[in-house]
Design an enzyme around this catalytic site. Structure first.
Site, PDB file in Angstrom:
ATOM      1  N   LYS A   1       1.075  -1.324  -0.066  1.00  0.00           N
ATOM      2  CA  LYS A   1       0.089  -0.089   0.040  1.00  0.00           C
ATOM      3  C   LYS A   1       0.765   1.191   0.150  1.00  0.00           C
ATOM      4  O   LYS A   1       1.829   1.552   0.873  1.00  0.00           O
ATOM      5  CB  LYS A   1      -0.810   0.020   1.283  1.00  0.00           C
TER       6      LYS A   1
ATOM      7  N   GLY B   1      -8.157   9.398   9.672  1.00  0.00           N
ATOM      8  CA  GLY B   1      -8.582   9.520  11.204  1.00  0.00           C
ATOM      9  C   GLY B   1      -9.499  10.471  11.624  1.00  0.00           C
ATOM     10  O   GLY B   1      -9.833  10.600  12.817  1.00  0.00           O
TER      11      GLY B   1
ATOM     12  N   ALA C   1      -9.805   5.896   4.299  1.00  0.00           N
ATOM     13  CA  ALA C   1      -9.510   7.144   5.095  1.00  0.00           C
ATOM     14  C   ALA C   1     -10.776   7.940   5.304  1.00  0.00           C
ATOM     15  O   ALA C   1     -11.567   8.176   4.403  1.00  0.00           O
ATOM     16  CB  ALA C   1      -8.618   7.963   4.740  1.00  0.00           C
ATOM     17  N   GLY C   2     -11.200   8.228   6.472  1.00  0.00           N
ATOM     18  CA  GLY C   2     -12.344   8.914   6.873  1.00  0.00           C
ATOM     19  C   GLY C   2     -13.515   8.264   7.211  1.00  0.00           C
ATOM     20  O   GLY C   2     -14.399   9.181   7.561  1.00  0.00           O
TER      21      GLY C   2
ATOM     22  N   ASN D   1      -9.887   1.502   9.834  1.00  0.00           N
ATOM     23  CA  ASN D   1      -8.858   1.266  10.784  1.00  0.00           C
ATOM     24  C   ASN D   1      -9.358   2.236  12.186  1.00  0.00           C
ATOM     25  O   ASN D   1      -9.718   1.518  13.169  1.00  0.00           O
ATOM     26  CB  ASN D   1      -7.506   1.655  10.575  1.00  0.00           C
ATOM     27  N   THR D   2      -9.259   3.455  12.258  1.00  0.00           N
ATOM     28  CA  THR D   2      -9.578   4.138  13.324  1.00  0.00           C
ATOM     29  C   THR D   2     -10.671   3.941  13.837  1.00  0.00           C
ATOM     30  O   THR D   2     -11.246   4.080  15.135  1.00  0.00           O
ATOM     31  CB  THR D   2      -9.332   5.714  13.199  1.00  0.00           C
TER      32      THR D   2
END
Length: 262
Positions: free
Chosen positions: A95, A156, A182-183, A204-205
């Site tokens: 990645k 995040g 992301a986001g 993830n976050t």
């Protein structure tokens, strides 16, 4: 089923390994997610230790590991990290992440494209994290990237699909899988991305910082599966100029009027 390069995935939920309180909690959450592709930052792995706290448990899961070049600020640094990952982990998947701006962590489009071209020529399966720029995504595709990973919002931030309009264009013109990265801060965001036509999402976050990461991972799994099922079923067309009755009128009312006049 989702195919990227030479690998087929049954899950469209990809996950990360950062921000979990413990390695044990991370493993439980990853199992609950059903994810088959898990990304990990090379900068967080101790390659000298055979029992690395992150790497060793992940290998037990039997999933494909996707090392990322997070922390790289230039194409040169990213290429070095990718080569290191291939040698240490025995994988040619990477990645590609290059974000020199430490405050917003927005990807550098110029350095990303430059690194992608080098890595593809070296035989890597490249999945680049990039801005939701349709032109850039097309250039990355033409460079030989196996998929593109445009952001929904800053890393995040949990803001959801703030780039929705551009994601639609990217999805419409892409000939490689599109993974929204992301986001994504809630299962509803993941569902929206899949319904929009994205091939997968990376989360993830939102999972790692949840009160119960295991339950949140399961919730994301259900959301992605629901979105995929909805797309297979066929979403209804949206109408903006008028309503359409679910039960159209027939001659029923006319018949009643005639009977009342008798």
């Amino acid at each position: 089923m989702l195919k990227i390069a030479d690998t087929t995935f049954t899950s469209r939920l990809f996950t990360g390994t950062g921000k979990f309180a413990t390695a044990e909690l991370m493993l439980e959450a990853l199992r609950a997610s059903g994810s088959q592709l898990i990304t990990m930052a090379m900068k967080r792995v101790d390659l000298q230790a055979g029992n690395d706290a992150i790497l060793a448990p992940l290998r037990q899961l039997g999933v494909r590991l996707l090392p990322n070049t997070s922390g790289a600020k230039t194409a040169q640094e990213a290429v070095f990290a990718a080569r290191l990952a291939r040698e240490a982990l025995g994988t040619h998947w990477v990645k590609l992440e290059i974000h020199p701006d430490v405050k917003y962590l927005l990807p550098d489009p110029i350095e990303t494209l430059k690194a992608a071209e080098i890595l593809v020529k070296e035989g890597f399966v490249v999945l680049p994290y990039c801005g939701a720029d349709p032109v850039l995504c097309k250039r990355l595709e033409e460079a030989g990237c196996a998929a593109v990973m445009p952001l929904g919002a800053p890393i995040g931030s949990n803001l959801g699909l703030r780039t929705r309009d551009f994601l639609q264009i990217i999805i419409a013109q892409a000939k490689v899988p599109v993974v929204v990265d992301a986001g994504i801060g809630a299962p509803s965001h993941a569902l929206e991305a899949i319904e929009l036509g994205a091939d997968a999402v990376l989360v993830n976050t939102a999972i790692a910082v949840a009160r119960s990461p295991v339950k949140m991972a399961h919730a994301f799994r259900l959301a992605v599966e629901s979105g995929e099922l909805a797309c297979q079923a066929g979403l209804g067309n949206r109408q903006f100029d008028r309503a359409i009755a679910t039960s159209p009128l027939t001659g029923f009312l006319s018949q009643l009027e005639e009977e009342n006049h008798v």
